[in-house]
Design a protein around this motif. Structure first.
Motif, mmCIF file in Angstrom:
data_model
loop_
_atom_site.group_PDB
_atom_site.id
_atom_site.type_symbol
_atom_site.label_atom_id
_atom_site.label_comp_id
_atom_site.label_asym_id
_atom_site.label_seq_id
_atom_site.Cartn_x
_atom_site.Cartn_y
_atom_site.Cartn_z
ATOM 1 N N ALA A 220 -4.713 34.865 30.240
ATOM 2 C CA ALA A 220 -4.405 35.981 29.311
ATOM 3 C C ALA A 220 -3.933 35.405 27.953
ATOM 4 O O ALA A 220 -3.840 33.991 27.786
ATOM 5 N N GLN A 221 -4.242 36.102 26.800
ATOM 6 C CA GLN A 221 -3.947 35.859 25.591
ATOM 7 C C GLN A 221 -2.523 35.635 25.268
ATOM 8 O O GLN A 221 -1.998 36.473 25.097
ATOM 9 N N ALA A 222 -2.137 34.239 25.041
ATOM 10 C CA ALA A 222 -0.568 33.968 24.438
ATOM 11 C C ALA A 222 -0.552 33.796 22.887
ATOM 12 O O ALA A 222 -1.915 33.995 22.552
ATOM 13 N N PRO A 223 0.319 33.654 22.432
ATOM 14 C CA PRO A 223 0.432 33.519 21.129
ATOM 15 C C PRO A 223 -0.452 32.072 20.697
ATOM 16 O O PRO A 223 -1.140 32.081 19.602
ATOM 17 N N GLY A 224 -0.650 31.010 21.486
ATOM 18 C CA GLY A 224 -1.148 29.888 21.075
ATOM 19 C C GLY A 224 -2.652 30.063 21.605
ATOM 20 O O GLY A 224 -3.229 28.929 21.647
ATOM 21 N N GLY A 225 -3.130 31.192 22.162
ATOM 22 C CA GLY A 225 -4.341 31.294 22.571
ATOM 23 C C GLY A 225 -4.597 31.500 24.318
ATOM 24 O O GLY A 225 -3.454 31.615 24.715
ATOM 25 N N LEU A 226 -5.731 31.326 24.565
ATOM 26 C CA LEU A 226 -6.000 31.966 25.980
ATOM 27 C C LEU A 226 -5.420 30.792 26.789
ATOM 28 O O LEU A 226 -5.474 29.632 26.827
ATOM 29 N N SER A 227 -4.435 31.190 27.852
ATOM 30 C CA SER A 227 -3.658 30.567 28.636
ATOM 31 C C SER A 227 -3.563 30.843 29.925
ATOM 32 O O SER A 227 -4.233 31.938 30.401
ATOM 33 N N CYS A 228 -3.170 29.976 30.922
ATOM 34 C CA CYS A 228 -3.113 30.328 32.468
ATOM 35 C C CYS A 228 -1.619 30.630 32.813
ATOM 36 O O CYS A 228 -0.850 29.963 32.298
ATOM 37 N N PHE A 229 -1.590 31.684 33.586
ATOM 38 C CA PHE A 229 -0.196 31.890 34.262
ATOM 39 C C PHE A 229 -0.335 31.976 35.870
ATOM 40 O O PHE A 229 -1.315 32.248 36.442
ATOM 41 N N LEU A 230 1.030 31.807 36.362
ATOM 42 C CA LEU A 230 1.269 32.149 37.780
ATOM 43 C C LEU A 230 1.774 33.297 37.899
ATOM 44 O O LEU A 230 2.887 33.506 37.445
ATOM 45 N N LEU A 231 1.171 34.160 38.566
ATOM 46 C CA LEU A 231 1.621 35.731 38.464
ATOM 47 C C LEU A 231 2.179 35.928 39.853
ATOM 48 O O LEU A 231 1.058 35.869 40.736
ATOM 49 N N PRO A 232 3.266 36.124 40.373
ATOM 50 C CA PRO A 232 3.600 36.465 41.578
ATOM 51 C C PRO A 232 3.354 37.914 41.986
ATOM 52 O O PRO A 232 3.789 38.833 40.921
ATOM 53 N N ARG A 233 3.235 38.341 43.181
ATOM 54 C CA ARG A 233 2.994 39.575 43.555
ATOM 55 C C ARG A 233 4.378 40.305 43.522
ATOM 56 O O ARG A 233 4.530 41.503 43.407
ATOM 57 N N VAL A 234 5.507 39.567 44.260
ATOM 58 C CA VAL A 234 6.868 40.160 44.326
ATOM 59 C C VAL A 234 7.744 38.888 43.398
ATOM 60 O O VAL A 234 7.747 37.846 43.665
ATOM 61 N N LEU A 235 8.784 39.741 42.748
ATOM 62 C CA LEU A 235 9.789 38.994 41.924
ATOM 63 C C LEU A 235 10.716 38.384 42.782
ATOM 64 O O LEU A 235 10.740 38.855 44.179
ATOM 65 N N ASP A 236 11.564 37.395 42.210
ATOM 66 C CA ASP A 236 12.479 36.793 43.116
ATOM 67 C C ASP A 236 13.512 37.625 43.572
ATOM 68 O O ASP A 236 14.349 37.659 44.835
ATOM 69 N N ASP A 237 13.875 38.958 43.180
ATOM 70 C CA ASP A 237 14.622 39.970 43.361
ATOM 71 C C ASP A 237 14.055 40.894 44.472
ATOM 72 O O ASP A 237 14.910 41.904 44.705
ATOM 73 N N GLY A 238 12.868 40.862 45.008
ATOM 74 C CA GLY A 238 12.359 41.631 45.938
ATOM 75 C C GLY A 238 11.479 42.874 45.265
ATOM 76 O O GLY A 238 10.817 43.439 46.007
ATOM 77 N N ALA A 239 11.781 42.838 43.978
ATOM 78 C CA ALA A 239 10.914 44.013 43.251
ATOM 79 C C ALA A 239 9.659 43.633 43.165
ATOM 80 O O ALA A 239 9.185 42.463 43.019
ATOM 81 N N ARG A 240 8.666 44.572 43.145
ATOM 82 C CA ARG A 240 7.118 44.448 43.059
ATOM 83 C C ARG A 240 6.833 44.151 41.575
ATOM 84 O O ARG A 240 7.381 44.632 40.749
ATOM 85 N N ASN A 241 5.981 43.147 41.641
ATOM 86 C CA ASN A 241 5.518 43.075 40.047
ATOM 87 C C ASN A 241 4.766 44.189 39.497
ATOM 88 O O ASN A 241 4.274 44.865 40.034
ATOM 89 N N GLY A 242 4.744 43.997 38.103
ATOM 90 C CA GLY A 242 3.821 44.942 37.439
ATOM 91 C C GLY A 242 2.162 44.994 37.765
ATOM 92 O O GLY A 242 1.599 44.893 36.439
ATOM 93 N N ILE A 243 1.894 44.764 38.873
ATOM 94 C CA ILE A 243 0.427 44.949 39.273
ATOM 95 C C ILE A 243 0.016 46.058 39.759
ATOM 96 O O ILE A 243 0.521 46.417 40.835
ATOM 97 N N ARG A 244 -0.860 46.788 38.939
ATOM 98 C CA ARG A 244 -1.364 48.167 39.499
ATOM 99 C C ARG A 244 -2.896 47.936 39.902
ATOM 100 O O ARG A 244 -3.746 47.788 38.994
ATOM 101 N N ILE A 245 -3.006 48.369 41.416
ATOM 102 C CA ILE A 245 -4.348 48.078 41.618
ATOM 103 C C ILE A 245 -5.211 49.635 41.565
ATOM 104 O O ILE A 245 -4.505 50.666 42.012
ATOM 105 N N GLN A 246 -5.951 49.431 40.600
ATOM 106 C CA GLN A 246 -6.822 50.833 40.290
ATOM 107 C C GLN A 246 -7.814 51.445 41.086
ATOM 108 O O GLN A 246 -7.816 52.566 41.420
#
Length: 537
Positions: A220-246
């Protein structure tokens, strides 16, 4: 009216798929993984069982189903798989097909893991996608001190549920977008920092394989340019992360595995590496998945050849079994030649990925992995078709596994860089990394002086590499050069390590300048010991 069924082969089940694959057994021993023979025999028996093969068929017939909402209207974004799929991937994870090489990092560890992966992918290839990505993500996690995620990926327990606190994890990857495809620098997904190396992502991904994975590496494009991120499916509190399967992709093959389009809505992710260095960070994962494309294509070749040979050994026409008829013997021998060359190359590459790899080995694998990915994956679909034809009408039906295999083989050529992308990557590597070409050439030259045809091909390849290097516009010749490099490597490996009948036939068909050699299977020249080669199928 009752009748007896005659002249049909019995089901090809309840075999040890490892023991019956001579080229694989020999390669495992050659590359310092003989310590894994026992466990590989157990895996071979597991995947060869009738029950496992039924699960493979069922997982592809009962395809994944997307549920965007639950019955009450809550957003869930879950993909439902048949239980057969869960049994298959659970067995593969239990056998270490994902991260076994990292858990036991001894000489030959990646060879044993490659053999395990290929045995499972030979029977059911769809599950191999998340298994491969989980294997490939480990070097990235190791470099960036993601110890908790590493611990979870090393687990041999498979847990398909999306929940916090799991002791295991599978990984996916999402790089490409609608407007960019392989041009990942055209990505428009944004990453906004919120502190402590955490960001919120907004945007879309055109391809996200295995969307039920526990986490993903994402660009994804961060302020410093194209960057790599680790994106969990579920957050630490058990909530679903904001990933919407279209939606799920309606694919040609790879039907047991879900591939999806996703939207990110303030999805929380952690920066991996530095801002602006996303491609450099994720490239280690790409390199490992390219290796697994080679392994997957090779596994498909083995399945196709074995099924064709089984049919030919158990069916008769015109007074003889098919395999005893010269026209069929030559086809099976040629299919086996391709499988032998791919297997030798795949295991040699796997050995170069072990922790004890020297600097020369690392340089060799940088170039050889891309070269092999280009060539072996491209050879897969035509090979599957020829094997399918050996079964006649049966091969064209869904009751037999080769129709599925024919649809499956193209995905390895497309995934992680299609032909032009790989060929141009090779050109760039040759232009900036002389060590890789030198290491590759040294590996190939180890067979010098054994077979004149190979010597001539190596000389031809060196001249071609020189011509391309001096060409101000070399792109048009990229495919030709990469193909020549691949055949030189395969020829060298077979001349050094394969039975004489195999090496001689490979040189006679692939390196001789025969217009039919290797282009259409079964056009073997006089003097080739087709029966000896077909016996290894």
């Amino acid at each position: 009216m009752p009748h007896d069924v005659v002249n049909q082969p019995p089901p090809r089940v309840d075999l040890d798929e490892y023991a019956t694959n001579a080229a694989l057994v020999e390669g495992v021993e050659r590359h310092d993984a003989a310590w894994a023979h026992h466990r590989l025999h157990l895996t071979g028996q597991r995947v060869g069982a009738a029950s496992f093969q039924r699960d493979a068929e069922r997982a592809n017939r009962h395809e994944p189903v997307l549920h965007t909402h639950d019955r009450y209207g809550h957003r869930v974004d879950e993909v439902e798989y048949d239980d057969a799929y869960h049994r298959i991937i659970g067995a593969a994870v239990a056998d270490g097909a994902h991260t076994g090489a990292y858990v036991e990092p001894m000489p030959g560890a990646n060879v044993a893991r490659a053999a395990t992966f290929m045995l499972y992918a030979q029977i059911e290839p769809g599950h191999a996608c998340p298994v491969s990505m989980t294997h490939a993500v480990v070097p990235v996690l190791q470099q960036h001190d993601e110890s908790e995620w590493l611990r979870r990926t090393f687990s041999t327990t498979y847990d398909p549920e999306l929940r916090a606190g799991k002791h295991s994890a599978l990984f996916g990857m999402a790089m490409t977008e609608k407007q960019g495809g392989s041009d990942v620098r055209a990505n428009t997904t944004t990453a906004t920092p919120i502190g402590d190396d955490r960001y919120v992502l907004n945007g879309h991904k055109w391809f996200c394989s295995a969307p039920m994975s526990d986490a993903f590496l994402v660009l994804a494009q961060a302020p410093g340019g194209l960057s790599c991120f680790l994106l969990p499916r579920v957050l630490d509190d058990g909530a679903r992360n904001g990933i919407r399967i279209q939606r799920l992709k309606d694919k040609l093959g790879n039907r047991a595995n879900a591939s999806s389009e996703v939207e990110y809505e303030d999805a929380v992710a952690t920066l991996v590496g530095e801002e602006g260095r996303g491609v450099r960070t994720i490239i280690d994962m790409v390199a490992r998945t390219r290796l697994d494309c080679v392994l997957g294509s090779t596994a498909g070749m083995r399945q196709a050849t074995a099924e064709a040979a089984w049919h030919a050994r158990h069916r008769a026409a015109f007074g003889r079994t098919l395999i005893d008829q010269p026209a069929m013997t030559t086809v099976l021998a040629d299919l086996q030649l391709e499988t032998e060359a791919a297997t030798a190359t795949a295991l040699r590459l796997a050995r170069a990925h072990d922790d004890d790899a020297t600097g020369e080995e690392i340089a060799f694998r940088r170039l050889a992995t891309a070269v092999a990915k280009y060539w072996i994956c491209k050879r897969g679909p035509g090979h599957a078709y020829e094997a399918l034809e050996c079964l006649g009408g049966n091969g064209y039906t869904e009751a037999f596994p080769l129709a599925k295999r024919y649809r499956e083989q193209p995905v390895m050529a497309v995934w992680e860089g299609s032909g032009n992308v790989i060929a141009l990557d090779v050109l760039r590597a040759l232009g900036r990394d002389g060590d890789s070409l030198a290491a590759f050439d040294a590996e190939v030259a180890r067979a010098a002086g054994v077979d004149r045809r190979l010597d001539d091909w190596i000389a031809h390849t060196r001249r071609l590499a020189g011509d391309v290097a001096s060409d101000p516009q070399p792109d048009a010749a990229a495919r030709r050069l990469v193909g020549a490099l691949a055949l030189a490597l395969q020829g060298s490996l077979l001349v050094r390590h394969a039975p004489h009948a195999v090496a001689d036939a490979f040189c006679a068909t692939r390196l001789s300048g025969d217009p039919f050699g290797g282009a259409l299977y079964g056009a073997l020249p006089p003097g080739v010991d087709a029966a000896a080669i077909a016996a290894r199928a």
